[in-house]
Structure formats: C-alpha cells, structure tokens
Design an enzyme around this catalytic site. Sequence first.
Site, PDB file in Angstrom:
ATOM      1  N   LYS A   1     -18.193  15.949 -11.102  1.00 22.12           N
ATOM      2  CA  LYS A   1     -17.023  15.187 -11.329  1.00 22.12           C
ATOM      3  C   LYS A   1     -16.707  14.892 -12.891  1.00 22.12           C
ATOM      4  CE  LYS A   1     -15.975  14.070  -7.082  1.00 22.12           C
ATOM      5  NZ  LYS A   1     -14.860  13.936  -6.480  1.00 22.12           N
TER       6      LYS A   1
ATOM      7  N   TYR B   1     -24.216  16.038  -8.228  1.00 23.09           N
ATOM      8  CA  TYR B   1     -22.661  15.695  -7.701  1.00 23.09           C
ATOM      9  C   TYR B   1     -21.951  15.053  -8.767  1.00 23.09           C
ATOM     10  CZ  TYR B   1     -19.287  12.232  -6.020  1.00 23.09           C
ATOM     11  OH  TYR B   1     -18.319  11.417  -5.645  1.00 23.09           O
ATOM     12  N   HIS B   2     -22.662  14.032  -9.445  1.00 22.63           N
ATOM     13  CA  HIS B   2     -21.838  13.132 -10.538  1.00 22.63           C
ATOM     14  C   HIS B   2     -21.420  14.233 -11.616  1.00 22.63           C
ATOM     15  CE1 HIS B   2     -23.596   9.759  -8.288  1.00 22.63           C
ATOM     16  NE2 HIS B   2     -22.570   9.338  -8.468  1.00 22.63           N
TER      17      HIS B   2
ATOM     18  N   THR C   1     -15.308   9.592  -9.464  1.00 21.68           N
ATOM     19  CA  THR C   1     -16.227   8.516  -9.126  1.00 21.68           C
ATOM     20  C   THR C   1     -16.723   7.631 -10.500  1.00 21.68           C
ATOM     21  OG1 THR C   1     -18.756   7.968  -8.662  1.00 21.68           O
ATOM     22  CG2 THR C   1     -17.900  10.292  -9.569  1.00 21.68           C
TER      23      THR C   1
ATOM     24  N   SER D   1     -26.371  12.602 -11.266  1.00 23.99           N
ATOM     25  CA  SER D   1     -26.947  13.598 -10.093  1.00 23.99           C
ATOM     26  C   SER D   1     -26.002  14.912 -10.212  1.00 23.99           C
ATOM     27  CB  SER D   1     -26.604  13.007  -8.816  1.00 23.99           C
ATOM     28  OG  SER D   1     -25.245  13.004  -8.452  1.00 23.99           O
TER      29      SER D   1
HETATM   30  N1  LIG Z   1     -17.080   7.869   0.227  1.00 25.16           N
HETATM   31  C1  LIG Z   1     -17.372   7.361  -0.998  1.00 25.16           C
HETATM   32  O1  LIG Z   1     -17.864   6.268  -0.889  1.00 25.16           O
HETATM   33  C2  LIG Z   1     -16.696   7.876  -2.293  1.00 25.16           C
HETATM   34  C3  LIG Z   1     -16.868   7.343  -3.448  1.00 25.16           C
HETATM   35  C4  LIG Z   1     -16.350   7.588  -4.769  1.00 25.16           C
HETATM   36  C5  LIG Z   1     -15.720   8.690  -4.748  1.00 25.16           C
HETATM   37  N2  LIG Z   1     -15.500   9.433  -3.814  1.00 25.16           N
HETATM   38  C6  LIG Z   1     -14.624  10.634  -3.447  1.00 25.16           C
HETATM   39  O2  LIG Z   1     -13.616  10.825  -2.737  1.00 25.16           O
HETATM   40  C7  LIG Z   1     -13.547  12.329  -2.094  1.00 25.16           C
HETATM   41  C8  LIG Z   1     -13.559  12.157  -0.635  1.00 25.16           C
HETATM   42  O3  LIG Z   1     -14.882  11.604  -0.306  1.00 25.16           O
HETATM   43  P1  LIG Z   1     -15.382  11.279   1.286  1.00 25.16           P
HETATM   44  O4  LIG Z   1     -16.279  10.321   1.486  1.00 25.16           O
HETATM   45  O5  LIG Z   1     -13.988  11.399   2.128  1.00 25.16           O
HETATM   46  O6  LIG Z   1     -16.069  12.586   1.439  1.00 25.16           O
HETATM   47  P2  LIG Z   1     -15.819  13.896   2.800  1.00 25.16           P
HETATM   48  O7  LIG Z   1     -17.077  14.499   2.832  1.00 25.16           O
HETATM   49  O8  LIG Z   1     -16.093  12.753   3.993  1.00 25.16           O
HETATM   50  O9  LIG Z   1     -14.509  14.440   2.774  1.00 25.16           O
HETATM   51  C9  LIG Z   1     -14.243  15.569   1.916  1.00 25.16           C
HETATM   52  C10 LIG Z   1     -13.547  16.458   2.654  1.00 25.16           C
HETATM   53  O10 LIG Z   1     -13.223  17.424   1.843  1.00 25.16           O
HETATM   54  C11 LIG Z   1     -13.437  18.867   2.547  1.00 25.16           C
HETATM   55  N3  LIG Z   1     -13.825  20.061   1.626  1.00 25.16           N
HETATM   56  C12 LIG Z   1     -14.887  19.935   0.838  1.00 25.16           C
HETATM   57  N4  LIG Z   1     -15.167  20.964   0.312  1.00 25.16           N
HETATM   58  C13 LIG Z   1     -13.637  21.889   0.623  1.00 25.16           C
HETATM   59  C14 LIG Z   1     -13.242  23.047   0.059  1.00 25.16           C
HETATM   60  N5  LIG Z   1     -13.999  23.841  -0.847  1.00 25.16           N
HETATM   61  N6  LIG Z   1     -12.118  23.257   0.471  1.00 25.16           N
HETATM   62  C15 LIG Z   1     -11.412  22.556   1.400  1.00 25.16           C
HETATM   63  N7  LIG Z   1     -11.857  21.479   1.778  1.00 25.16           N
HETATM   64  C16 LIG Z   1     -13.158  21.056   1.474  1.00 25.16           C
HETATM   65  C17 LIG Z   1     -14.621  18.631   3.677  1.00 25.16           C
HETATM   66  O11 LIG Z   1     -14.449  19.255   4.641  1.00 25.16           O
HETATM   67  C18 LIG Z   1     -14.169  16.940   3.907  1.00 25.16           C
HETATM   68  O12 LIG Z   1     -13.353  16.942   5.116  1.00 25.16           O
HETATM   69  C19 LIG Z   1     -14.609  12.859  -2.745  1.00 25.16           C
HETATM   70  O13 LIG Z   1     -14.211  13.704  -4.183  1.00 25.16           O
HETATM   71  C20 LIG Z   1     -15.569  11.978  -3.317  1.00 25.16           C
HETATM   72  O14 LIG Z   1     -16.375  12.523  -4.553  1.00 25.16           O
HETATM   73  C21 LIG Z   1     -15.781   9.001  -2.432  1.00 25.16           C
END
Ligand SMILES: NC(=O)c1ccc[n+]([C@@H]2O[C@H](COP(=O)([O-])OP(=O)(O)OC[C@H]3O[C@@H](n4cnc5c(N)ncnc54)[C@H](O)[C@@H]3O)[C@@H](O)[C@H]2O)c1
Length: 396
Positions: free
Chosen positions: A194, A190-191, A145, A188
Amino acid sequence: MKVLVLGGDGFCGWPCALNLADQGHDVVIVDNLSRRKIDVDLGVTSLTPIATVEDRLGAWQETGGQPIGFVLLDLAREYERLLQLLRDEAPEAVVHFAEQRAAPYSMKSAACKRYTIDNNVNGTHNLLCAIVESGLDVHVVHLGTMGVYGYGSHRGATIPEGYLTVEVPQPDGSRFTEQILHPANPGSVYHMSKTLDQLLFFYYSKNDALRITDLHQGIVWGTNTELCGKDPRLINRFDYDGDYGTVLNRFLMQAAINYPLTVHGTGGQTRAFIHIRDSVKCVQLALDNPPAPGEKVKIFNQMTESHQVAHLAQKVADMTGSQVAYLPNPRNEARDNDLIVDNRCFLDLGLEPTTLDDGLLTEVVDIARRYAERCDRRRIPCTSAWTRTQAEAINP
Ligand SMILES: NC(=O)c1ccc[n+]([C@@H]2O[C@H](COP(=O)([O-])OP(=O)(O)OC[C@H]3O[C@@H](n4cnc5c(N)ncnc54)[C@H](O)[C@@H]3O)[C@@H](O)[C@H]2O)c1
C-alpha cells in the site's frame, strides 16, 4: 455516473457496489474472484454463507435494484482486457478495492509475500497506466490503509491526512516549509504494497494529471449494510480465520461461540476503526468530491475512532461475559503505540460517525451466533508468523 468497482465481490466492495447502484449510479463490478479461491486454498469459508456472484446480482435485481454488471478480470495480469474495458465503458470513476488485503496472509510464506506485491502493485500500476493510455478522464478512488503511517510511536503527534508539513534547513541557516507525503512505515508486506501504491499515485498525479483520491482506511468492522440485509443472497462476507479475520470482528465472533478472545502480545496495540456502513458512505463522499484537474492526490483518513486492542477485548468481554486469552504475538510489531488521527476531511463533508457505542456490536454478535455452526474453530488461531523469532514464540 458510470463507476467501475474493482474488487466489488469482496467484503468492502460488495456493500459499496450496492450502495452506488442504489444511489442511481451505473455500476460494473470487476473482480477475478481470487478472494473466494484463497478461501478454498486455506480451507476456510466466510462465517456467513455468501452466494455466487451470479446469484448475488440476480437477487439484487429481484429486490428492485438497478442492474449491476460483472466482468471477470484479473487487474494485475490482464492489461489489454483492462484497457479495452475502460475504452468500452468509459467510466467517470473507478473505485479500486482489488488487492490482497490480509497482513497475516502476506507474511505466510515467500509465495504469499511475492503474490501480494505482484498482485497489488501490478494491479494498481496497470489501472493507472491503462487510464493514461485510454486518454479518459477518470477519477480513481483507492482503498489504502491507515497502516501506511506505521504503528510505531508518533510521540503523541496527530497523524495528518496524508501530507506532513516539514521545515527544511538551508545552508545559510534559513528554512523553508514543504508538504511531503507522510513517511511510510509499513509493518507487513501487505502494508508495504500500500505504501508502494502511494508512490504510484503521487507519480501519475504529477506526470499525467490523473485525478486520484487515496482513502487511508482503518480496520473495518460489522458485516452488513441495510442493502445487504434486503435478501439472504445479498449477505456480506464475514472473515473470522487467523489470516483474514480482523481484530474486532474476530472478538465479536469469538464471544458468540464462547471462544476466549485472542489478544496477541500485550494488547497495547492501538488501531483505527470504521464501521462498514461508514466505509460505504465515505466512498460515496469521495466520489462526490473529486480532486480538481491538476490537483495533487487527495488523501483522506477513513476512520472514525482509535482503540487499544486490550480495551476492545475487555469491552467485548464485559458485554458478553467472555474470557480474554493473552497469547504470544505472531507479528513483529511494537508492544504498544499511540494513534491520534486527523479525520476532519470526511467529518467536514458530512460523515456522521458510527461508533462502538451505537449498539452495533451486539448486531455482529447476533449474526455470528446465527452462523456459529459454520465456524471451524481450528481456523481461529493466527499461525502466520512475521519472522522465525515469532514463529518460535507461537510454536515453542
Ligand atoms: N477489510 C478491512 O478491514 C480493510 C481495512 C483497510 C483497508 N482495506 C482495503 O480495502 C480493500 C478491500 O478490502 P476487503 O476487505 O474488501 O478485501 P477482500 O479480499 O474481501 O476484497 C478484495 C476483492 O478484490 C478482488 N481482487 C483481488 N485481487 C484482484 C485482481 N488482481 N483482479 C481483480 N480482482 C481482484 C478479490 O477477489 C476480492 O473480491 C483492500 O484494498 C484493502 O486493502 C480493507
């Protein structure tokens, strides 16, 4: 090539998996479906009606897509199964989306804080450790992130792509220059997870010569890619609730249901954004351009534009005639910040940024209007407070 997409049932992972399969890659989604379970726990659903994994994958094949495999596996807890999966599949690349990704959820309670760290840090470490134990040469592409750099003042400096060149004074008055990981400044739990991931990548790249690309992604907006639009069962999730909804998609959805746009605090917060279509494209570019053996972790700033929250709200209000509501801020964060970001790596690789002005804001409002009856307005407010001070401010 064979690619495992960890977290491929999620918001960013699903369209990415479809795109990679469409590009001819042999894709296996690995997911423990925890995101769907958190929806149940929170009593919310995606605004868009998402199909079960089985129906999604079946629909993909029915529409002519190259088959995508699925493995139900918890990355953070099932190390031996993960190792066996790597040995069986021998992937050339793993894309790692599988983390708890909501800052407000990570700050909801002690249990949510602990879950976020356990899940995210263990998951990433298990993956790196299993790759080393397997002896395979796997390129890891991780979704990080922009928040690792922090949303404080950068005093007008441009945020580099991961590494900062610093001058170190020596006792004799001379100086040497060195490239270091940009100081982490998480806002946070969460951050913070990362920023811990970043150190794991640094270490495993140095010690075991793992090939790793860390994508410091901005806030993703939009819903579907073209491939998600091929069949209703392929539709992507759309989070709008106070925990998982992200700022721009929330504004667009709020505008669609005539709910005053929720600006928390001054609205002076500046954040980086990227459209879901560009996010998918960036992952493809990262996979096509892996680090060379022995190269340090490649870090790309995966964002296309920065905006102040109040300006975004005003833009959406002007477009839709909505009201803007200024609310107490549940986050412990700077009232305002600057965010000038270097994103040349992806531009140089050919990314053509989709911007807010490309007409796609209306597309998101249209999707939100189509599913407006699925919205539970009680779930819109942000109720997760960073500290007691913020909790008292939002619940006086
Ligand atoms: N959505 C955003 O705006 C955004 C922005 C910056 C970074 N990201 C990063 O991108 C990645 C995906 O984000 P997203 O929005 O698709 O989130 P999301 O929650 O929709 O998807 C994450 C997926 O990972 C799976 N998951 C979580 N923990 C797991 C585990 N221990 N074993 C197996 N599967 C697991 C969940 O079931 C889910 O399907 C994340 O790492 C997030 O930090 C997202």
